[in-house]
Design a protein around this motif. Structure first.
Motif, mmCIF file in Angstrom:
data_model
loop_
_atom_site.group_PDB
_atom_site.id
_atom_site.type_symbol
_atom_site.label_atom_id
_atom_site.label_comp_id
_atom_site.label_asym_id
_atom_site.label_seq_id
_atom_site.Cartn_x
_atom_site.Cartn_y
_atom_site.Cartn_z
ATOM 1 N N THR A 160 0.727 -1.246 0.103
ATOM 2 C CA THR A 160 0.060 0.045 0.079
ATOM 3 C C THR A 160 0.879 1.104 -0.026
ATOM 4 O OG1 THR A 160 -0.195 0.392 2.493
ATOM 5 C CG2 THR A 160 -1.678 -1.224 1.574
ATOM 6 N N ARG A 199 1.026 5.688 0.646
ATOM 7 C CA ARG A 199 0.712 6.713 1.411
ATOM 8 C C ARG A 199 -0.141 7.784 0.166
ATOM 9 N NH1 ARG A 199 5.130 10.843 3.729
ATOM 10 N NH2 ARG A 199 5.551 11.036 1.602
ATOM 11 N N ARG A 212 -4.140 4.898 -0.119
ATOM 12 C CA ARG A 212 -5.349 4.167 0.739
ATOM 13 C C ARG A 212 -6.544 4.890 0.939
ATOM 14 N NH1 ARG A 212 -0.214 3.351 3.076
ATOM 15 N NH2 ARG A 212 -0.260 5.127 4.477
ATOM 16 N N GLN A 213 -7.712 4.533 0.990
ATOM 17 C CA GLN A 213 -8.776 4.822 1.181
ATOM 18 C C GLN A 213 -9.400 4.997 2.354
ATOM 19 O OE1 GLN A 213 -11.988 3.102 -1.202
ATOM 20 N NE2 GLN A 213 -13.498 4.862 -0.627
ATOM 21 N N PRO A 214 -9.381 6.083 3.266
ATOM 22 C CA PRO A 214 -9.833 6.028 4.697
ATOM 23 C C PRO A 214 -11.266 5.904 4.744
ATOM 24 C CG PRO A 214 -8.760 8.450 3.707
ATOM 25 C CD PRO A 214 -8.929 7.347 2.662
ATOM 26 N N LYS A 221 -10.607 7.582 11.995
ATOM 27 C CA LYS A 221 -10.287 7.185 10.579
ATOM 28 C C LYS A 221 -9.364 6.332 10.457
ATOM 29 C CE LYS A 221 -13.230 10.599 9.247
ATOM 30 N NZ LYS A 221 -14.611 10.104 8.685
ATOM 31 N N TYR A 222 -9.879 5.220 9.567
ATOM 32 C CA TYR A 222 -8.975 4.072 9.353
ATOM 33 C C TYR A 222 -8.230 3.914 7.921
ATOM 34 C CZ TYR A 222 -11.316 2.467 13.477
ATOM 35 O OH TYR A 222 -11.824 2.332 14.936
ATOM 36 N N GLU A 223 -7.260 3.443 7.953
ATOM 37 C CA GLU A 223 -6.546 3.330 6.718
ATOM 38 C C GLU A 223 -6.081 1.787 6.697
ATOM 39 O OE1 GLU A 223 -3.811 5.717 5.014
ATOM 40 O OE2 GLU A 223 -4.794 7.568 6.125
#
Length: 204
Positions: A75, A77, A80-82, A91-93
């Motif tokens: 992946t 920076r 990635r889709q938060p 908020k997760y990635e």
């Protein structure tokens, strides 16, 4: 990315299997009050709490929320889709993929200052590494204050919670790695990347 009305989905499933709030609370280690608020969409759970709830309801986490697919082993920076859980503040990635034999799951999560999760316990290990901000962790009776570059590894069967402590950055960013299954799987990676997946699970 989340499925609308998470609370309604949880309540509907709980009624379908004839479980009371107290029974679900007992099985998950969460409070009946918290689950009641969750079912009324008055609060949102941490992603690990949602895993515990899904297990107690006999469904997968993918039946309750949608998470970004990650078929590739790498992946980057900005690519990635938060996502969040039920429009929650965290908020997760997604950082990890799922393949046959994989044993760890990983996410980056960003917490606003003042956020504090509910206490939760689940099987397996949990490890975090602080990227920014200042983080407080409670594990059983022990309290830890972690700054940038600090880490914590513990038995996740012990009740624990995380909070974002006041800091000039206003947010805390953490890499989370654990053995509890955050993502449904296994998923079949594309043929071009199949050769990169090793037996077992390794981080470099």
């Amino acid at each position: 990315m989340e499925i609308p009305e998470l609370g309604i989905s949880i309540r509907t499933r709980r009624h379908a299997i004839n479980k009371t709030l107290v029974e679900l609370a007992t099985e998950t280690g969460l409070t009946a009050g918290f689950i009641s608020q969750l079912e009324r969409n008055l609060t949102s759970p941490s992603i690990t709490s949602l895993v515990v709830i899904a297990k107690a309801l006999g469904v997968s986490i993918g039946d309750l929320i949608q998470q970004p697919a990650q078929l590739q082993p790498d992946t980057y920076r900005g690519q990635r889709q938060p996502y969040s859980v039920a429009s929650g503040r965290v908020k997760y990635e997604r950082l990890s993929t799922v393949f046959p034999g994989s044993q760890v799951h990983s996410v980056k999560f960003t917490m606003p200052a003042g956020y504090k999760s509910e206490m939760v316990s689940h099987e397996g290990d949990e490890m975090i590494y602080v990227l920014s901000g200042r983080v407080g962790y409670t594990v059983g009776k022990d309290n830890y204050v972690l700054n940038v570059g600090d880490s914590l590894h513990f038995d996740a069967n012990i009740p624990h919670s995380i909070e974002s402590l006041p800091h000039e950055n206003q947010v805390a960013e953490v890499i989370w790695v654990g053995t509890v299954s955050l993502f449904d799987g296994p998923q079949q990676p594309e043929p071009a990347v199949q050769k990169h997946l090793l037996r077992g699970t390794e981080f470099f």
